[in-house]
Motif scaffolding. Structure first.
Motif, short mmCIF file in Angstrom:
data_model
loop_
_atom_site.label_atom_id
_atom_site.label_comp_id
_atom_site.label_asym_id
_atom_site.label_seq_id
_atom_site.Cartn_x
_atom_site.Cartn_y
_atom_site.Cartn_z
N VAL A 262 0.85 -1.20 0.00
CA VAL A 262 0.00 0.00 0.00
C VAL A 262 0.88 1.25 0.00
N PHE A 263 1.90 1.26 0.87
CA PHE A 263 2.80 2.41 0.92
C PHE A 263 3.51 2.61 -0.41
N ALA A 264 4.11 1.54 -0.94
CA ALA A 264 4.89 1.65 -2.18
C ALA A 264 4.02 2.10 -3.34
N THR A 265 2.85 1.52 -3.49
CA THR A 265 1.98 1.86 -4.62
C THR A 265 1.56 3.32 -4.58
N LEU A 266 1.09 3.77 -3.43
CA LEU A 266 0.66 5.17 -3.30
C LEU A 266 1.84 6.12 -3.48
N PHE A 267 2.95 5.80 -2.86
CA PHE A 267 4.12 6.68 -2.92
C PHE A 267 4.68 6.75 -4.34
N TYR A 268 4.78 5.60 -5.00
CA TYR A 268 5.25 5.58 -6.39
C TYR A 268 4.36 6.44 -7.28
N ALA A 269 3.05 6.26 -7.15
CA ALA A 269 2.12 6.98 -8.01
C ALA A 269 2.21 8.49 -7.79
N ILE A 270 2.18 8.91 -6.53
CA ILE A 270 2.22 10.35 -6.24
C ILE A 270 3.56 10.94 -6.64
N PHE A 271 4.64 10.27 -6.30
CA PHE A 271 5.99 10.78 -6.61
C PHE A 271 6.19 10.96 -8.11
N SER A 272 5.88 9.94 -8.89
CA SER A 272 6.13 10.01 -10.33
C SER A 272 5.27 11.08 -11.00
N VAL A 273 4.00 11.21 -10.57
CA VAL A 273 3.13 12.22 -11.19
C VAL A 273 3.61 13.63 -10.86
N VAL A 274 3.90 13.90 -9.60
CA VAL A 274 4.31 15.25 -9.18
C VAL A 274 5.62 15.67 -9.87
N ILE A 275 6.60 14.78 -9.85
CA ILE A 275 7.88 15.11 -10.48
C ILE A 275 7.71 15.34 -11.97
N TYR A 276 6.96 14.47 -12.63
CA TYR A 276 6.77 14.60 -14.08
C TYR A 276 5.98 15.86 -14.44
N VAL A 277 4.96 16.17 -13.67
CA VAL A 277 4.14 17.35 -13.97
C VAL A 277 4.97 18.64 -13.87
N TYR A 278 5.88 18.71 -12.91
CA TYR A 278 6.67 19.94 -12.74
C TYR A 278 7.90 19.99 -13.64
N LEU A 279 8.48 18.83 -13.98
CA LEU A 279 9.72 18.83 -14.75
C LEU A 279 9.53 18.44 -16.21
N GLY A 280 8.42 17.77 -16.52
CA GLY A 280 8.12 17.47 -17.91
C GLY A 280 8.88 16.31 -18.50
N SER A 281 8.86 16.22 -19.82
CA SER A 281 9.35 15.05 -20.54
C SER A 281 10.87 14.90 -20.51
N GLU A 282 11.60 15.93 -20.12
CA GLU A 282 13.06 15.87 -20.10
C GLU A 282 13.61 15.46 -18.73
N VAL A 283 12.76 14.98 -17.84
CA VAL A 283 13.21 14.60 -16.51
C VAL A 283 14.24 13.47 -16.61
N ASN A 284 15.28 13.56 -15.81
CA ASN A 284 16.37 12.59 -15.85
C ASN A 284 16.04 11.34 -15.03
N SER A 285 16.89 10.36 -15.16
CA SER A 285 16.85 9.18 -14.31
C SER A 285 18.26 8.98 -13.74
N PRO A 286 18.46 9.12 -12.45
CA PRO A 286 17.48 9.38 -11.39
C PRO A 286 16.96 10.81 -11.41
N ALA A 287 15.72 10.97 -10.95
CA ALA A 287 15.03 12.25 -11.06
C ALA A 287 15.70 13.36 -10.27
N LEU A 288 16.47 13.01 -9.23
CA LEU A 288 17.11 14.03 -8.40
C LEU A 288 18.11 14.87 -9.19
N LEU A 289 18.62 14.34 -10.29
CA LEU A 289 19.56 15.08 -11.13
C LEU A 289 18.87 16.20 -11.90
N SER A 290 17.56 16.18 -11.97
CA SER A 290 16.82 17.23 -12.68
C SER A 290 16.48 18.42 -11.79
#
Length: 450
Positions: A262-290
């Motif tokens: 439950v924790f992983a699923t909710l956290f993964y979903a929220i984290f990926s959406v928020v980071i992607y929405v603010y940084l867009g399609s050029e977000v790096n992997s790992p995301a912290l580098l962006s």
């Protein structure tokens, strides 16, 4: 009369087959009664097992999820993340049930021995060690990247890798998991805080002209390459048998699995959406580098705690599998003997050393991690759970009639096995193609390069 004879013949055949299969396993618990043991293993509560599960699963793999979302779009990525979370909970349930039915099982190798004999034991045992060491190597590289970011590349990357590997070795040293339980709690807090601050940092580092898409048309190769992040972000089931074996009340294991999924699923979903929405399609992997330099350093500093503890857990797991295999039912397993402690320290050193060598000496190590995840984690996390269900339904509940009577469970088990096979084949293909392309483009670096 003829029908009665057939039933009797079938019952006799089933009983003979059942006795032959149950004869290869021992009925007792892996660590046995511990009242008079110097070293007692069965001391973990389900809450701390949940923390250890979160510590080793919700780790650096989470940081690749926004990049995966950028490749396929928000909708497919979210659907896959939620589906895999539910699927992971289902396979965890099958794994827990198998463990409770077979207390002898300590690792995937033990389970393989029960179902497939000596060959199954060796294949699944070796696979567990390989995947644990490769996972530890991945954590070492994340730690090296964190130290490089914090020091502004002030030291050679190899030196930073040595420093982080040495710290990881000391984390792995405690003989029992209860000695690491509070570190599991700290690791959980670390990666949670890292993710929360990364989302704040993404807002602060918001990209003005970013591109956001609900879906992104792409080829099968590119799509599966992108979704390997979500697929293997739940890949930690290979440690579950070892964790449950050290619980005070193994029957509470599903509480820990529920908490994790439950924790992983909710956290993964929220984290990926928020980071992607603010940084867009050029977000790096790992995301912290962006993120901006300040926020990147802050989040790496906090996340590094998780990378360190997770790496220690993986090295501990690889060492524990071999150690128990060597000393099972020996006093060296549960007493403070010179041979027991010296062997344990050597095994921890070897597992950490191998992770260090692979991480530093193999330029394509990240792609090899993908291959190991495809070959082993696809089965440990998903596919093999179907075999657990089929085995117990057949040998503990009445043979083929039980499989027909419980046809829904049988169908789900078969689909689980097929899913694991698909992930294994497709993931291996994608990883091998990545390696070929890297060599063709000249993108492969040098061993132990600064």
């Amino acid at each position: 009369m003829v029908s009665d004879l057939k039933v009797k013949d079938y019952d006799k055949s089933f009983e003979e087959t059942q006795s032959k299969h149950t004869a290869i396993e021992q009925p007792d618990d892996v660590f046995g009664p511990e009242d008079n043991h110097d070293i007692q293993y069965k001391t973990l509560s389900w809450q701390f097992v949940a923390f250890l599960m979160i510590a080793e699963i919700v780790s650096n793999g989470m940081l690749s999820l926004p990049n995966a979302m950028a490749a396929v779009g928000i909708v497919p990525s979210l659907v896959l993340t939620i589906f895999l979370g539910i699927f992971g909970l289902y396979t965890a349930k099958l794994l827990v049930n198998f463990k409770l039915n077979h207390p002898y099982v300590h690792t995937m190798g033990d389970a393989g021995y029960i179902m497939f004999g000596p060959i199954g034991r060796e294949v699944l045992s070796i696979g567990t060690v390989i995947f644990a060491i490769f996972s530890a190597g991945s954590e070492l590289l994340s730690g090296q990247l964190a130290l490089s970011t914090l020091s502004n590349d002030g030291l050679c990357a190899v030196i930073l890798l040595v420093i982080f590997s040495a710290a990881t070795f000391f984390i792995a040293l405690p003989r029992t998991l209860d000695r690491l339980s509070w570190l599991g709690f700290i690791s959980t807090v670390s990666i949670t805080l890292c993710g929360l601050l990364a989302m704040v940092g993404a807002k602060v580092s918001e990209v003005p002209d970013r591109v956001i898409a609900a879906t992104v048309p792409t080829s099968f190769y590119d799509a599966f390459l992108a979704v390997t992040g979500p697929v293997f972000a739940y890949a930690g089931h290979f440690m579950f048998f070892i964790l449950i074996s050290e619980m005070k009340q193994p029957q509470d294991a599903m509480k820990a699995a529920w908490t994790l999924q439950v924790f992983a699923t909710l956290f993964y979903a929220i984290f990926s959406v928020v980071i992607y929405v603010y940084l867009g399609s050029e977000v790096n992997s790992p995301a912290l580098l962006s993120l901006s330099p300040v926020w990147s350093k802050l989040t790496f500093a906090i996340g590094m705690v998780n990378f360190l503890i997770s790496g220690g857990l993986y090295c501990h797991t690889a060492a524990k599998l071999v150690f128990v295999r060597i000393f099972r039912r020996s006093r060296h397993l549960y007493s403070h003997t010179m041979l027991g402690w010296s062997t344990w320290i050597v095994l921890c050193f070897v597992s950490t050393g191998l992770a260090f060598i692979f991480a530093g000496a193999v330029p394509i190590f990240s792609d090899l991690v993908g291959i190991s995840a495809s070959v082993f984690a696809s089965w440990y996390t998903y596919g093999i759970a179907g075999f657990f269900w089929l085995y117990d339904a057949f040998y503990l509940e009445g043979g083929a009639p039980a499989l027909r009577r419980r046809w829904v469970g049988t169908l789900l088990a078969v689909l689980t096995i097929l899913s694991g096979a698909f992930i294994c084949v497709a993931g291996t293909y994608v990883s091998i193609k990545l390696i070929v392309e890297a060599y063709a483009s000249g993108a492969v670096g040098k061993p132990f390069a600064c």
